[in-house]
Design an enzyme around this catalytic site. Structure first.
Site, PDB file in Angstrom:
ATOM      1  CG  HIS A   1     -49.387  92.295 126.796  1.00  0.00           C
ATOM      2  ND1 HIS A   1     -48.825  92.100 125.554  1.00  0.00           N
ATOM      3  CD2 HIS A   1     -48.411  92.812 127.583  1.00  0.00           C
ATOM      4  CE1 HIS A   1     -47.550  92.480 125.598  1.00  0.00           C
ATOM      5  NE2 HIS A   1     -47.278  92.908 126.810  1.00  0.00           N
TER       6      HIS A   1
ATOM      7  CB  SER B   1     -48.268  93.291 133.306  1.00  0.00           C
ATOM      8  OG  SER B   1     -48.756  94.165 132.295  1.00  0.00           O
TER       9      SER B   1
ATOM     10  CD  GLU C   1     -52.578  90.643 130.511  1.00  0.00           C
ATOM     11  OE1 GLU C   1     -51.568  90.391 131.212  1.00  0.00           O
ATOM     12  OE2 GLU C   1     -52.783  91.729 129.950  1.00  0.00           O
TER      13      GLU C   1
ATOM     14  CE  LYS D   1     -43.666  88.874 131.447  1.00  0.00           C
ATOM     15  NZ  LYS D   1     -43.852  88.685 129.979  1.00  0.00           N
TER      16      LYS D   1
ATOM     17  CG  ASN E   1     -41.800  91.657 134.647  1.00  0.00           C
ATOM     18  OD1 ASN E   1     -42.309  92.341 135.518  1.00  0.00           O
ATOM     19  ND2 ASN E   1     -41.892  91.972 133.367  1.00  0.00           N
TER      20      ASN E   1
ATOM     21  CG  HIS F   1     -47.256  89.379 134.529  1.00  0.00           C
ATOM     22  ND1 HIS F   1     -46.044  89.979 134.776  1.00  0.00           N
ATOM     23  CD2 HIS F   1     -47.619  89.763 133.278  1.00  0.00           C
ATOM     24  CE1 HIS F   1     -45.684  90.706 133.730  1.00  0.00           C
ATOM     25  NE2 HIS F   1     -46.627  90.596 132.806  1.00  0.00           N
TER      26      HIS F   1
ATOM     27  CG  ASP G   1     -51.149  86.282 128.444  1.00  0.00           C
ATOM     28  OD1 ASP G   1     -50.291  85.631 129.077  1.00  0.00           O
ATOM     29  OD2 ASP G   1     -50.864  87.303 127.790  1.00  0.00           O
TER      30      ASP G   1
END
Length: 381
Positions: free
Chosen positions: A134, A176, A172, A232, A48, A203, A200
């Site tokens: 997540h 992910s 998110e 990440k 990542n 990523h 969130d």
């Protein structure tokens, strides 16, 4: 304690029978785009480390300088003696960059997400989460006293139907396992004056946006609360909750993961502040990712299971878990390290190879990976 012994054995046996057993592998150099293992050399497509900072020498020197200035560990929780000028400077840098008044630091994204949900929610509250959020967020919701409901993935209409009272809405920015973007502008419109929107952006931060400000900047919205993680694109570890002054004060008082955990090392905070500047100023890293994504599209779009994404996360859906493992093993034999993602991490029937691109890859690396994948398909076909 025979009940625990039997429970553990039964659970492990079930995992083995399903072919879903997970194993920890020792990989020296796994934070680099290439590494050697057991006398074999691999190009790493499972990291990542999107911007290539995890092994960057410039950032390493910054962390070493942080150690010279501040020593090793923080020695205490933030509210005792563990909060230094290095932590304060990191919080200030994050706030200036991302446009918030407060940033509360945590040792991991998992801790930050759980602290947020546990601190804010009480019995009778409504928590609405994207169905593919997540595990840290889902577990926090299940364990909180609030009523949790899940809206259909990236579906503002589904959210609107569930929004029957004041609520905390959590999504998110980039997911992910699929690499897709949340429709943040539409979610902001649904939640406006009716709910707090939490994003969130583990990523998305560093990767998206003009200066790497992430998914929210790209969507031209500002959430009520933003969670960013440092494991990440920052190339390090830890996390922060970005919020207004009042919420920041509240978390300082009541976020147990913050209050009762040893603060991250000040040298790490110093390095993270440096990484924040690198992300903003070194535009070439995002430009390189854009170039690699175009190469990936050209090389992989003809394969079954190809998924179009605007992020460095490139899932190849293969279906069955056993096939994903077999393909990953075949590809490794050609010198490319991929991870097979299987249930329960993803739904049954959607096992995949999760390919991630980093700024340290080359276009030639991506083209060679495509050749390895095609050869693997021929072998298992």
């Amino acid at each position: 304690m025979p009940v625990f012994k039997a429970r553990i054995q039964n659970a492990l046996d079930a995992r083995r029978q399903q072919g879903l057993t997970r194993k920890v592998q020792t990989i020296d150099g796994g934070n680099q785009h290439a590494f050697a293992r057991h006398e074999n050399r691999y190009i790493n497509f499972s990291s990542n480390d999107y911007l290539g900072l995890a092994h960057d020498k410039e950032l390493s020197r910054a962390w070493q300088k942080g150690i010279d200035l501040y020593g090793n560990g923080s020695g205490a929780s933030p509210l005792v003696t563990g909060f230094s000028s290095a932590h304060k400077n990191l919080e200030a840098a994050l706030c200036e960059w991302l446009g918030f008044r407060r940033a509360i630091l945590f040792s991991s994204g998992f801790s930050a997400n759980q602290a947020l949900v546990f601190s804010l929610l009480e019995k009778g509250d409504l928590l609405l989460q994207d169905k593919l959020n997540h595990a840290s967020l889902m577990e926090a919701g299940l364990l909180s006293p609030a009523t949790m409901k899940r809206f259909l993935h990236n579906d503002p209409r589904s959210l609107q139907k569930l929004l029957t009272q004041d609520a905390l809405v959590v999504t998110e920015g980039v997911f992910s396992m699929d690499g897709d973007l949340s429709p943040l502008a539409a979610l902001r419109e649904v939640t406006k004056d009716r709910a707090w929107l939490v994003v969130d952006d583990a990523h998305g931060i560093g990767v998206l946006g003009k200066q790497g400000q992430g998914s929210c900047e790209r969507a031209d919205i500002k959430p009520d609360i933003l969670v960013v993680t440092f494991g990440k694109a920052f190339g390090l570890s830890g996390a922060a909750i970005l919020c207004n002054e009042e919420v920041g004060d509240y978390l300082t008082q009541f976020a147990r993961h913050h209050v009762y955990s040893t603060a991250i090392p000040p040298s790490q905070a110093y390095a993270l502040t440096y990484a924040t500047r690198m992300i903003q100023e070194q535009h070439w890293r995002r430009e390189k990712l854009a170039e690699l994504q175009q190469t990936y599209k050209e090389c992989f779009s003809s394969f079954d299971g190809y998924v179009e994404t605007e992020t460095p996360i490139k899932p190849l859906i293969v279906g069955e878990a056993s096939l994903a493992i077999e393909l990953a093993d075949q590809i490794k034999s050609h010198g490319h390290w991929l991870t097979a993602i299987r249930p329960p991490t993803v739904p049954n029937g959607t096992a995949r190879l999760r390919i991630t691109l980093t700024a340290n890859h080359t276009s030639e690396n991506v083209m060679q990976l495509a050749d390895s994948f095609e050869a693997a398909l021929d072998r298992v076909g």
